[in-house]
Scaffold this motif. Structure first.
Motif, PDB file in Angstrom:
ATOM      1  N   VAL A   1       1.131  11.195  -2.222  1.00 32.10           N
ATOM      2  CA  VAL A   1       0.700  11.720  -0.922  1.00 32.10           C
ATOM      3  C   VAL A   1       1.617  12.782  -0.332  1.00 32.10           C
ATOM      4  O   VAL A   1       1.424  13.188   0.819  1.00 32.10           O
ATOM      5  CB  VAL A   1       0.530  10.556   0.099  1.00 32.10           C
ATOM      6  CG1 VAL A   1      -0.598   9.642  -0.323  1.00 32.10           C
ATOM      7  CG2 VAL A   1       1.834   9.792   0.281  1.00 32.10           C
ATOM      8  N   GLU A   2       2.578  13.261  -1.077  1.00 35.04           N
ATOM      9  CA  GLU A   2       3.453  14.297  -0.524  1.00 35.04           C
ATOM     10  C   GLU A   2       2.628  15.521  -0.147  1.00 35.04           C
ATOM     11  O   GLU A   2       1.886  16.070  -0.958  1.00 35.04           O
ATOM     12  CB  GLU A   2       4.540  14.683  -1.530  1.00 35.04           C
ATOM     13  CG  GLU A   2       5.539  15.675  -0.953  1.00 35.04           C
ATOM     14  CD  GLU A   2       6.704  15.938  -1.881  1.00 35.04           C
ATOM     15  OE1 GLU A   2       7.563  16.774  -1.516  1.00 35.04           O
ATOM     16  OE2 GLU A   2       6.745  15.302  -2.970  1.00 35.04           O
ATOM     17  N   GLY A   3       2.711  15.916   1.116  1.00 36.60           N
ATOM     18  CA  GLY A   3       1.969  17.064   1.622  1.00 36.60           C
ATOM     19  C   GLY A   3       0.520  16.787   1.944  1.00 36.60           C
ATOM     20  O   GLY A   3      -0.195  17.677   2.399  1.00 36.60           O
ATOM     21  N   ALA A   4       0.062  15.564   1.738  1.00 40.59           N
ATOM     22  CA  ALA A   4      -1.342  15.220   1.964  1.00 40.59           C
ATOM     23  C   ALA A   4      -1.570  14.741   3.397  1.00 40.59           C
ATOM     24  O   ALA A   4      -0.662  14.236   4.063  1.00 40.59           O
ATOM     25  CB  ALA A   4      -1.777  14.129   0.986  1.00 40.59           C
ATOM     26  N   ARG A   5      -2.822  14.888   3.841  1.00 40.71           N
ATOM     27  CA  ARG A   5      -3.234  14.349   5.142  1.00 40.71           C
ATOM     28  C   ARG A   5      -3.783  12.941   4.915  1.00 40.71           C
ATOM     29  O   ARG A   5      -4.799  12.782   4.222  1.00 40.71           O
ATOM     30  CB  ARG A   5      -4.309  15.232   5.785  1.00 40.71           C
ATOM     31  CG  ARG A   5      -3.821  16.632   6.133  1.00 40.71           C
ATOM     32  CD  ARG A   5      -4.905  17.424   6.869  1.00 40.71           C
ATOM     33  NE  ARG A   5      -6.100  17.596   6.045  1.00 40.71           N
ATOM     34  CZ  ARG A   5      -6.279  18.595   5.191  1.00 40.71           C
ATOM     35  NH1 ARG A   5      -5.342  19.507   5.033  1.00 40.71           N
ATOM     36  NH2 ARG A   5      -7.397  18.683   4.496  1.00 40.71           N
TER      37      ARG A   5
ATOM     38  N   LEU B   1       0.827  -1.204   0.000  1.00 38.63           N
ATOM     39  CA  LEU B   1       0.000   0.000   0.000  1.00 38.63           C
ATOM     40  C   LEU B   1       0.864   1.257   0.000  1.00 38.63           C
ATOM     41  O   LEU B   1       0.549   2.247  -0.682  1.00 38.63           O
ATOM     42  CB  LEU B   1      -0.934  -0.021   1.205  1.00 38.63           C
ATOM     43  CG  LEU B   1      -2.024   1.044   1.251  1.00 38.63           C
ATOM     44  CD1 LEU B   1      -2.833   1.076  -0.031  1.00 38.63           C
ATOM     45  CD2 LEU B   1      -2.945   0.798   2.440  1.00 38.63           C
ATOM     46  N   VAL B   2       1.949   1.227   0.755  1.00 42.25           N
ATOM     47  CA  VAL B   2       2.883   2.366   0.728  1.00 42.25           C
ATOM     48  C   VAL B   2       3.401   2.579  -0.691  1.00 42.25           C
ATOM     49  O   VAL B   2       3.441   3.708  -1.194  1.00 42.25           O
ATOM     50  CB  VAL B   2       4.054   2.123   1.705  1.00 42.25           C
ATOM     51  CG1 VAL B   2       5.148   3.174   1.476  1.00 42.25           C
ATOM     52  CG2 VAL B   2       3.573   2.164   3.143  1.00 42.25           C
ATOM     53  N   GLU B   3       3.761   1.489  -1.351  1.00 43.67           N
ATOM     54  CA  GLU B   3       4.270   1.596  -2.723  1.00 43.67           C
ATOM     55  C   GLU B   3       3.226   2.191  -3.662  1.00 43.67           C
ATOM     56  O   GLU B   3       3.544   2.988  -4.546  1.00 43.67           O
ATOM     57  CB  GLU B   3       4.701   0.214  -3.218  1.00 43.67           C
ATOM     58  CG  GLU B   3       5.333   0.224  -4.592  1.00 43.67           C
ATOM     59  CD  GLU B   3       5.816  -1.141  -5.038  1.00 43.67           C
ATOM     60  OE1 GLU B   3       6.246  -1.268  -6.204  1.00 43.67           O
ATOM     61  OE2 GLU B   3       5.762  -2.083  -4.224  1.00 43.67           O
ATOM     62  N   ALA B   4       1.962   1.831  -3.454  1.00 40.90           N
ATOM     63  CA  ALA B   4       0.895   2.345  -4.312  1.00 40.90           C
ATOM     64  C   ALA B   4       0.637   3.829  -4.084  1.00 40.90           C
ATOM     65  O   ALA B   4       0.206   4.542  -4.998  1.00 40.90           O
ATOM     66  CB  ALA B   4      -0.384   1.547  -4.069  1.00 40.90           C
ATOM     67  N   LEU B   5       0.919   4.315  -2.872  1.00 44.50           N
ATOM     68  CA  LEU B   5       0.580   5.693  -2.524  1.00 44.50           C
ATOM     69  C   LEU B   5       1.760   6.651  -2.534  1.00 44.50           C
ATOM     70  O   LEU B   5       1.559   7.875  -2.564  1.00 44.50           O
ATOM     71  CB  LEU B   5      -0.062   5.736  -1.131  1.00 44.50           C
ATOM     72  CG  LEU B   5      -1.445   5.102  -0.980  1.00 44.50           C
ATOM     73  CD1 LEU B   5      -1.845   5.076   0.489  1.00 44.50           C
ATOM     74  CD2 LEU B   5      -2.479   5.877  -1.793  1.00 44.50           C
TER      75      LEU B   5
ATOM     76  N   LEU C   1       3.153   1.082   7.633  1.00 45.28           N
ATOM     77  CA  LEU C   1       2.336   2.103   6.974  1.00 45.28           C
ATOM     78  C   LEU C   1       2.710   3.501   7.445  1.00 45.28           C
ATOM     79  O   LEU C   1       2.882   4.416   6.635  1.00 45.28           O
ATOM     80  CB  LEU C   1       0.854   1.848   7.251  1.00 45.28           C
ATOM     81  CG  LEU C   1       0.070   1.015   6.242  1.00 45.28           C
ATOM     82  CD1 LEU C   1      -1.359   0.819   6.726  1.00 45.28           C
ATOM     83  CD2 LEU C   1       0.081   1.667   4.874  1.00 45.28           C
ATOM     84  N   VAL C   2       2.816   3.687   8.745  1.00 45.89           N
ATOM     85  CA  VAL C   2       3.118   5.008   9.290  1.00 45.89           C
ATOM     86  C   VAL C   2       4.478   5.486   8.788  1.00 45.89           C
ATOM     87  O   VAL C   2       4.618   6.594   8.254  1.00 45.89           O
ATOM     88  CB  VAL C   2       3.103   4.974  10.828  1.00 45.89           C
ATOM     89  CG1 VAL C   2       3.506   6.337  11.386  1.00 45.89           C
ATOM     90  CG2 VAL C   2       1.720   4.594  11.343  1.00 45.89           C
ATOM     91  N   GLU C   3       5.488   4.638   8.939  1.00 44.22           N
ATOM     92  CA  GLU C   3       6.841   5.041   8.557  1.00 44.22           C
ATOM     93  C   GLU C   3       6.947   5.256   7.050  1.00 44.22           C
ATOM     94  O   GLU C   3       7.588   6.217   6.592  1.00 44.22           O
ATOM     95  CB  GLU C   3       7.832   3.970   9.018  1.00 44.22           C
ATOM     96  CG  GLU C   3       7.930   3.864  10.540  1.00 44.22           C
ATOM     97  CD  GLU C   3       8.675   2.631  11.001  1.00 44.22           C
ATOM     98  OE1 GLU C   3       9.126   1.843  10.130  1.00 44.22           O
ATOM     99  OE2 GLU C   3       8.811   2.440  12.228  1.00 44.22           O
ATOM    100  N   GLY C   4       6.311   4.365   6.268  1.00 46.81           N
ATOM    101  CA  GLY C   4       6.390   4.492   4.820  1.00 46.81           C
ATOM    102  C   GLY C   4       5.709   5.734   4.300  1.00 46.81           C
ATOM    103  O   GLY C   4       6.233   6.426   3.411  1.00 46.81           O
ATOM    104  N   LEU C   5       4.531   6.048   4.852  1.00 49.26           N
ATOM    105  CA  LEU C   5       3.800   7.231   4.393  1.00 49.26           C
ATOM    106  C   LEU C   5       4.468   8.520   4.850  1.00 49.26           C
ATOM    107  O   LEU C   5       4.508   9.508   4.114  1.00 49.26           O
ATOM    108  CB  LEU C   5       2.349   7.159   4.857  1.00 49.26           C
ATOM    109  CG  LEU C   5       1.530   6.041   4.203  1.00 49.26           C
ATOM    110  CD1 LEU C   5       0.172   5.902   4.883  1.00 49.26           C
ATOM    111  CD2 LEU C   5       1.346   6.293   2.709  1.00 49.26           C
TER     112      LEU C   5
ATOM    113  N   GLY D   1       6.330  11.728   2.514  1.00 46.98           N
ATOM    114  CA  GLY D   1       5.996  13.139   2.653  1.00 46.98           C
ATOM    115  C   GLY D   1       4.594  13.429   3.136  1.00 46.98           C
ATOM    116  O   GLY D   1       4.165  14.591   3.136  1.00 46.98           O
ATOM    117  N   ALA D   2       3.861  12.419   3.567  1.00 37.76           N
ATOM    118  CA  ALA D   2       2.494  12.628   4.028  1.00 37.76           C
ATOM    119  C   ALA D   2       2.465  13.036   5.496  1.00 37.76           C
ATOM    120  O   ALA D   2       3.367  12.706   6.271  1.00 37.76           O
ATOM    121  CB  ALA D   2       1.677  11.361   3.836  1.00 37.76           C
TER     122      ALA D   2
END
Length: 245
Positions: free
Chosen positions: A114-118, A106-110, A131-135, A139-140
């Motif tokens: 997601v840079e700058g996104a909430r 999922l991290v790879e897909a996003l 998930l937390v570390e990858g996102l 840059g999310a």
């Protein structure tokens, strides 16, 4: 192996366990239903101002649907097709499902989106840090809402005693937490070492690589990991392995 192999299944004591028992019986096995997870709803819902909301289980989907939560304009992401199906069944549109049904997938897909996104993670209290570390790394801004807690039922442990007595032919682990709770239940009954030995004489299936790693790091050899994280595929693969032994 007995004529009708004893196969331990650890799903929560709801429709998932009922479906698992029915499937195993249809495949000629004798299910040992020993729920290792119970769901305690936290009474919370995801934040409403996120750009993307990530769901990692059907349980989380059911809870937010029952609460009447809606995603608004947020991108809705599901960790796999089972969770995506639950979202669609509840009337949600699903925007992202990774090719690989894992947190890393999922991290790879996003990561490029997601840079700058909430990004809101709506899941249990035992969610992976991947998930937390990858996102964050992508840059999310990541916020996590705990929708439910996963606890071990007090009655859990019949399968551990059967494994300790070498009376279990197979076990189907569906998350790292089911492995951990199995071992805790075995320890409470004073049979952890014997239960681990018994599992290593049986056929052990893990629904995905993270679950397999947890089992193996605790001395439990894993014989079967399906290509897709799906319970029916796991059960069928384990039964096929038993039949070939």
């Amino acid at each position: 192996m007995t004529a009708s192999p004893r196969v331990a299944v650890f799903r929560p004591d709801d429709q998932r366990l009922e479906a698992a028992v029915e499937l195993l019986e249809s495949l000629g096995a004798t299910p040992v239903a020993d729920p290792m997870l119970a769901v305690e709803p936290a009474g919370s819902t995801p934040r409403s101002d996120a750009d993307a909301v990530v769901f990692t289980s059907t349980t989380g989907v059911d809870l937010v649907a029952d609460a009447g939560w809606t995603p608004g304009d947020a991108t809705v992401c599901a960790i796999g097709e089972t969770t995506a199906g639950a979202l669609r069944d509840s009337g949600f549109e699903v925007d992202v499902v990774p090719e690989t049904y894992t947190s890393a997938g999922l991290v790879e897909a996003l990561e490029g989106e997601v840079e700058g996104a909430r990004v809101e993670l709506a899941r249990s209290d035992h969610g992976s840090s991947v998930l937390v570390e990858g996102l964050f790394g992508a840059g999310a801004y990541v916020h996590e809402t705990v929708l439910y807690r996963l606890v071990r039922p007090e009655s859990a442990g019949e399968s551990a005693e059967l494994a300790a007595a070498c009376d279990l032919d197979a076990a189907l682990f569906t998350s790292s937490l089911t492995v951990e709770h199995f071992l805790e239940a075995a320890a409470d009954r004073g049979v952890r070492g014997a239960a681990t030995d018994g599992l290593n004489e049986a056929v052990v299936g893990a629904i995905g690589p993270p679950t397999a790693r947890t089992a193996e790091s605790n001395g439990i050899g894993v014989d079967v990991v399906p290509e897709t994280a799906d319970f029916e595929l796991l059960a069928r693969a384990v039964l096929e392995r038993l039949q070939s032994n």
